[in-house]
Motif scaffolding. Structure first.
Motif, PDB file in Angstrom:
ATOM      1  N   GLY A 170      -1.668 -11.406   2.138  1.00 24.90           N
ATOM      2  CA  GLY A 170      -2.701 -12.430   2.196  1.00 24.90           C
ATOM      3  C   GLY A 170      -2.219 -13.742   2.775  1.00 24.90           C
ATOM      4  O   GLY A 170      -1.100 -13.862   3.287  1.00 24.90           O
ATOM      5  N   GLN A 171      -3.071 -14.771   2.655  1.00 20.98           N
ATOM      6  CA  GLN A 171      -2.786 -16.074   3.255  1.00 20.98           C
ATOM      7  C   GLN A 171      -1.582 -16.779   2.649  1.00 20.98           C
ATOM      8  O   GLN A 171      -0.984 -17.644   3.285  1.00 20.98           O
ATOM      9  CB  GLN A 171      -4.009 -16.990   3.107  1.00 20.98           C
ATOM     10  N   MET A 172      -1.210 -16.407   1.423  1.00 22.96           N
ATOM     11  CA  MET A 172      -0.079 -17.110   0.805  1.00 22.96           C
ATOM     12  C   MET A 172       1.213 -16.919   1.600  1.00 22.96           C
ATOM     13  O   MET A 172       2.115 -17.751   1.537  1.00 22.96           O
ATOM     14  CB  MET A 172       0.127 -16.654  -0.639  1.00 22.96           C
ATOM     15  N   ALA A 173       1.289 -15.842   2.381  1.00 25.52           N
ATOM     16  CA  ALA A 173       2.488 -15.578   3.175  1.00 25.52           C
ATOM     17  C   ALA A 173       2.704 -16.666   4.227  1.00 25.52           C
ATOM     18  O   ALA A 173       3.813 -16.832   4.735  1.00 25.52           O
ATOM     19  CB  ALA A 173       2.391 -14.220   3.843  1.00 25.52           C
ATOM     20  N   GLU A 174       1.639 -17.434   4.542  1.00 30.91           N
ATOM     21  CA  GLU A 174       1.734 -18.477   5.554  1.00 30.91           C
ATOM     22  C   GLU A 174       2.220 -19.808   4.988  1.00 30.91           C
ATOM     23  O   GLU A 174       2.519 -20.730   5.753  1.00 30.91           O
ATOM     24  CB  GLU A 174       0.362 -18.681   6.205  1.00 30.91           C
ATOM     25  N   SER A 175       2.298 -19.933   3.669  1.00 32.50           N
ATOM     26  CA  SER A 175       2.692 -21.205   3.045  1.00 32.50           C
ATOM     27  C   SER A 175       4.212 -21.344   3.032  1.00 32.50           C
ATOM     28  O   SER A 175       4.921 -20.458   2.552  1.00 32.50           O
ATOM     29  CB  SER A 175       2.162 -21.284   1.610  1.00 32.50           C
ATOM     30  N   SER A 176       4.685 -22.466   3.546  1.00 35.19           N
ATOM     31  CA  SER A 176       6.133 -22.670   3.623  1.00 35.19           C
ATOM     32  C   SER A 176       6.752 -23.018   2.276  1.00 35.19           C
ATOM     33  O   SER A 176       7.945 -22.802   2.058  1.00 35.19           O
ATOM     34  CB  SER A 176       6.443 -23.781   4.633  1.00 35.19           C
ATOM     35  N   ARG A 177       5.957 -23.559   1.366  1.00 34.60           N
ATOM     36  CA  ARG A 177       6.473 -23.908   0.050  1.00 34.60           C
ATOM     37  C   ARG A 177       5.322 -23.926  -0.950  1.00 34.60           C
ATOM     38  O   ARG A 177       4.234 -24.417  -0.654  1.00 34.60           O
ATOM     39  CB  ARG A 177       7.143 -25.289   0.088  1.00 34.60           C
ATOM     40  N   ILE A 178       5.583 -23.378  -2.133  1.00 31.12           N
ATOM     41  CA  ILE A 178       4.575 -23.337  -3.190  1.00 31.12           C
ATOM     42  C   ILE A 178       5.140 -24.009  -4.431  1.00 31.12           C
ATOM     43  O   ILE A 178       6.153 -23.585  -4.973  1.00 31.12           O
ATOM     44  CB  ILE A 178       4.166 -21.886  -3.506  1.00 31.12           C
ATOM     45  N   ASP A 179       4.456 -25.077  -4.866  1.00 31.04           N
ATOM     46  CA  ASP A 179       4.922 -25.836  -6.034  1.00 31.04           C
ATOM     47  C   ASP A 179       3.959 -25.764  -7.204  1.00 31.04           C
ATOM     48  O   ASP A 179       4.183 -26.409  -8.232  1.00 31.04           O
ATOM     49  CB  ASP A 179       5.122 -27.307  -5.657  1.00 31.04           C
ATOM     50  N   ASN A 180       2.858 -25.006  -7.059  1.00 30.57           N
ATOM     51  CA  ASN A 180       1.847 -25.022  -8.126  1.00 30.57           C
ATOM     52  C   ASN A 180       1.547 -23.644  -8.697  1.00 30.57           C
ATOM     53  O   ASN A 180       0.541 -23.463  -9.363  1.00 30.57           O
ATOM     54  CB  ASN A 180       0.553 -25.677  -7.624  1.00 30.57           C
TER      55      ASN A 180
END
Length: 299
Positions: free
Chosen positions: A38-48
């Protein structure tokens, strides 16, 4: 005949698979992209996302997928293009013309951000251009950013970023905003927010990251980040004749994922809701799976 057919392998779909499989049901996940998450694979960093502070979206997606695969859930590569209600459940037709039969369907195809299409936008996607202020806003603390859009999402993003960033430019192509007047009034009172009306972005320039916005009014803005809020496109073309959609094209359903068609459930960004995040997608998946489990038991 599969018990639960899940369309989509993002956080909603994979969480639904975990819950359905743990209920000892036969589960098949149909994924549009091979080993996609899904789209989360495109996020460079996840803090939440709790427990994964600082991870990137690809790593988190892989962790969730490993969990699903460890339970023995089967994946099938293909794109669902139509659904037919039958006496025993549903027939799902894929783009390849293959037909899959199931007692229930959990639809988690998601919604895509409407992309900014100007010179430089493709080059700087994820290199200065973001489509989620609540996800990425913290990375631009005390920096100058621009928000593009005129609806509630754009106004909310600008208000959020005004508490984080040094300067926020809110750019709208028209004079009037579609968003709530009360939010616009708050923005107008902010000293670090500059509202630019009747202007369109013509080009984004920079070296390794976005550095400047060129507007069609002749104005050049020096920025470090660009937040695009020009709408979402729910992936509901395949189900528009099966379930009830809202005026924006999202599938109408509450947190239980129950749609207007018995046995057909929905989870994630494609559902009507306020907050579209990884954590809410996962929660949706769990709830939709529980609804599917109860439906099968009662059936």
């Amino acid at each position: 005949m599969t018990d639960v057919l899940i369309i989509g392998s993002g956080p909603a779909g994979m969480t639904a698979a975990i819950y359905a499989k743990r209920a000892n049901l036969d589960v098949l996940v149909v994924e549009k992209e091979y080993e996609g998450t899904g789209q989360m694979a495109e996020s460079s960093r996840i803090d939440n996302y709790p427990g994964f502070y600082g991870s990137n979206g690809y790593e988190l997606g892989e962790k969730i997928r490993e969990h699903v695969e460890a339970l023995g859930v089967a994946f099938f590569e293909g794109e669902a293009v139509s659904f037919e209600k039958t006496a025993t459940g549903f027939k799902t037709t894929l783009e390849s013309s293959e037909v899959l039969e199931s007692k229930t369907v959990i639809y988690t195809a998601g919604a895509a951000h409407r992309k900014l299409t100007v010179l430089g936008s493709e080059k700087f996607d994820n290199r200065g251009i973001s489509y989620c202020a609540s996800c990425d806003g913290a990375f631009y603390q005390k920096r100058d950013v621009a928000v593009i859009g005129g609806g509630n999402s754009a106004l909310d993003d600008a208000l959020l970023l005004s508490e984080i960033c040094n300067k926020v430019y809110l750019i709208h192509r028209r004079a009037e905003f579609r968003g709530d007047a009360s939010i616009l009034e708050k923005l107008e009172q902010k000293e670090n927010v500059e509202i630019i009306r009747n202007a369109k972005v013509q080009e984004i320039v920079g070296e390794k990251k976005a550095e400047k916005l060129l507007l069609d009014t002749g104005v050049t803005l020096e920025i470090q980040g660009i937040f695009v809020a020009i709408g979402m496109i729910p992936q509901t073309e395949a189900v528009k004749d099966l379930v009830t959609l809202d005026e924006s094209g999202y599938i109408k359903a509450g947190e239980d994922g129950i749609t207007s068609e018995p046995g057909f459930f929905v989870a994630g960004d494609v559902r009507t809701k306020e907050l579209r995040q990884i954590i809410t997608a996962a929660a949706d998946g769990a709830n939709a799976a529980n609804s599917a489990i109860q439906y099968i038991i009662r059936k």
